[in-house]
Design a protein around this motif. Sequence first.
Motif, PDB file in Angstrom:
ATOM      1  N   TYR A 199     -14.576  -9.167 -29.796  1.00 37.20           N
ATOM      2  CA  TYR A 199     -15.291  -7.920 -30.087  1.00 37.20           C
ATOM      3  C   TYR A 199     -16.551  -7.744 -29.234  1.00 37.20           C
ATOM      4  N   ASN A 200     -17.121  -8.848 -28.781  1.00 37.75           N
ATOM      5  CA  ASN A 200     -18.325  -8.723 -27.951  1.00 37.75           C
ATOM      6  C   ASN A 200     -18.010  -8.723 -26.450  1.00 37.75           C
ATOM      7  N   ASP A 201     -16.716  -8.784 -26.100  1.00 33.21           N
ATOM      8  CA  ASP A 201     -16.356  -8.783 -24.672  1.00 33.21           C
ATOM      9  C   ASP A 201     -16.757  -7.454 -24.038  1.00 33.21           C
ATOM     10  N   SER A 202     -17.318  -7.515 -22.852  1.00 33.64           N
ATOM     11  CA  SER A 202     -17.613  -6.257 -22.166  1.00 33.64           C
ATOM     12  C   SER A 202     -16.741  -6.097 -20.921  1.00 33.64           C
ATOM     13  N   VAL A 212     -30.918   2.199 -38.545  1.00 27.35           N
ATOM     14  CA  VAL A 212     -30.186   3.075 -37.634  1.00 27.35           C
ATOM     15  C   VAL A 212     -29.796   2.302 -36.383  1.00 27.35           C
ATOM     16  N   LEU A 213     -28.822   2.860 -35.668  1.00 30.46           N
ATOM     17  CA  LEU A 213     -28.423   2.285 -34.380  1.00 30.46           C
ATOM     18  C   LEU A 213     -29.441   2.742 -33.342  1.00 30.46           C
ATOM     19  N   ALA A 214     -30.208   1.796 -32.798  1.00 32.12           N
ATOM     20  CA  ALA A 214     -31.260   2.148 -31.836  1.00 32.12           C
ATOM     21  C   ALA A 214     -30.697   2.242 -30.423  1.00 32.12           C
ATOM     22  N   SER A 215     -29.716   1.406 -30.113  1.00 32.89           N
ATOM     23  CA  SER A 215     -29.099   1.418 -28.776  1.00 32.89           C
ATOM     24  C   SER A 215     -27.743   0.737 -28.882  1.00 32.89           C
ATOM     25  N   ARG A 216     -26.900   0.962 -27.909  1.00 34.01           N
ATOM     26  CA  ARG A 216     -25.563   0.351 -27.926  1.00 34.01           C
ATOM     27  C   ARG A 216     -25.616  -1.027 -27.270  1.00 34.01           C
ATOM     28  N   PRO A 217     -24.984  -2.031 -27.899  1.00 33.85           N
ATOM     29  CA  PRO A 217     -25.016  -3.369 -27.311  1.00 33.85           C
ATOM     30  C   PRO A 217     -24.102  -3.494 -26.092  1.00 33.85           C
ATOM     31  N   THR A 218     -24.510  -4.375 -25.185  1.00 32.57           N
ATOM     32  CA  THR A 218     -23.597  -4.838 -24.136  1.00 32.57           C
ATOM     33  C   THR A 218     -23.379  -6.304 -24.469  1.00 32.57           C
ATOM     34  N   GLY A 219     -22.149  -6.680 -24.788  1.00 35.91           N
ATOM     35  CA  GLY A 219     -21.919  -8.038 -25.273  1.00 35.91           C
ATOM     36  C   GLY A 219     -22.342  -8.144 -26.726  1.00 35.91           C
ATOM     37  N   ALA A 220     -22.887  -9.306 -27.100  1.00 36.63           N
ATOM     38  CA  ALA A 220     -23.263  -9.522 -28.503  1.00 36.63           C
ATOM     39  C   ALA A 220     -24.436  -8.615 -28.893  1.00 36.63           C
ATOM     40  N   PRO A 221     -24.398  -8.033 -30.102  1.00 36.69           N
ATOM     41  CA  PRO A 221     -25.545  -7.227 -30.553  1.00 36.69           C
ATOM     42  C   PRO A 221     -26.813  -8.077 -30.648  1.00 36.69           C
TER      43      PRO A 221
END
Length: 344
Positions: free
Chosen positions: A251-254, A10-19
């Motif tokens: 895709y990992n740009d914040s 499951v998705l535990a938390s949303r990434p900031t930048g790279a997962p």
Amino acid sequence: MSNPASRRIVLASRPTGAPTPSNFRIETQPIPIPVRGQMLLRTVYLSLDPYMRGRMSDAPSYAPPVEIGSVMVGSTVSRVELSRLPDFAVGDWVLNQGGWQDYALSDGKGVFNLGSRLEHPSHALGVLGMPGFTAYMGLLEIGQPKAGETVVVAAATGAVGSVVGQIAKLKGCRAVGVAGGAEKCRYAVQELGFNECLDHRDPELKKLLARGCPKGIDVYFESVGGVVFDAVLPLLNTHARIPLCGMISHYNDSELPPGRDRTAMVMGTFLKRRVRLQGFIIFDDFGSHFGEFQKQMSEWFAAGKIKYREDMVEGLERAPEAFMGLLEGKNFGKLVVHIGAATA
Ligand SMILES: NC(=O)c1ccc[n+]([C@@H]2O[C@H](COP(=O)([O-])OP(=O)(O)OC[C@H]3O[C@@H](n4cnc5c(N)ncnc54)[C@H](OP(=O)(O)O)[C@@H]3O)[C@@H](O)[C@H]2O)c1
């Protein structure tokens, strides 16, 4: 049933930048039981695809995000374990949106029955499925390649790019790939038949690409952005076409990258060279062509005209690590996770 429990990620938390690994959590649950109008599907293969990075974020997009605590989405090739539906029998192979888990319940909607005998079941996730379809429609419908033209392909050894380059060759074009590293570039030329392939990590990429495209670029199949786009831009010919398939290097740009706003320079180039750029979301835009694609691609594949390479990872628990690697170019070929045995 040999496995008394069903694992899911499951998705535990949303990434900031790279997962990171902390964005995922593995859970165990009892195997669900289908009621009337449902079937139980056991995942054999899970596809890992770049779009999943978008689903981990709650930024506005063309599809809703995965909710925190929900199973990560993903296409799967599964076997019917129990069926209370008339059109699906125990043992059938199906293509479904089963997600990152061992078992899924389904009411049959959106599930494609692949039959009970399949030589290469996992190919339905790659060359004969969504990525192959993306390559086919993006290149032929938007790119409109003509014999003798130069087609540049980003992420050239990946699930989509490898097929784009091979179709470009079948259409009589010069195919120039861009990929990460010497081994991938060698494979693109020697195995896939690209005329040339250049390493996007080479600081001389701009010069090398200009040398590899002596007549400029007529079609640029864009999947990456970043330094690859920068090298392509000055080489675009008048009336060049750009199927805008993806932008994986971003895709990992914040936040926006530092430096001057280059929009006017990019748009100015498009204007002066009368470039046609078209973004597309494969099934939303071209879904009605899937049958035509399957027929043509199956023929090409059976005739050995299209080659296909899978990067097969063993075990559901390795899916997060493999997915994080996909966003760094660690996969070599279509990334697929082998979850369970083909036969129960
Ligand atoms: N529009 C649609 O409907 C649609 C459908 C399917 C896929 N796509 C897009 O198509 C693209 C390719 O997808 P795929 O499934 O075929 O994946 P893939 O090419 O099999 O794997 C991703 C590849 O992207 C490259 N990459 C990753 N990070 C990068 C970076 N920072 N800079 C440069 N290259 C990077 C890597 O190749 P290298 O090692 O060679 O750099 C990596 O192997 C993605 O952008 C995806 O979002 C769009």
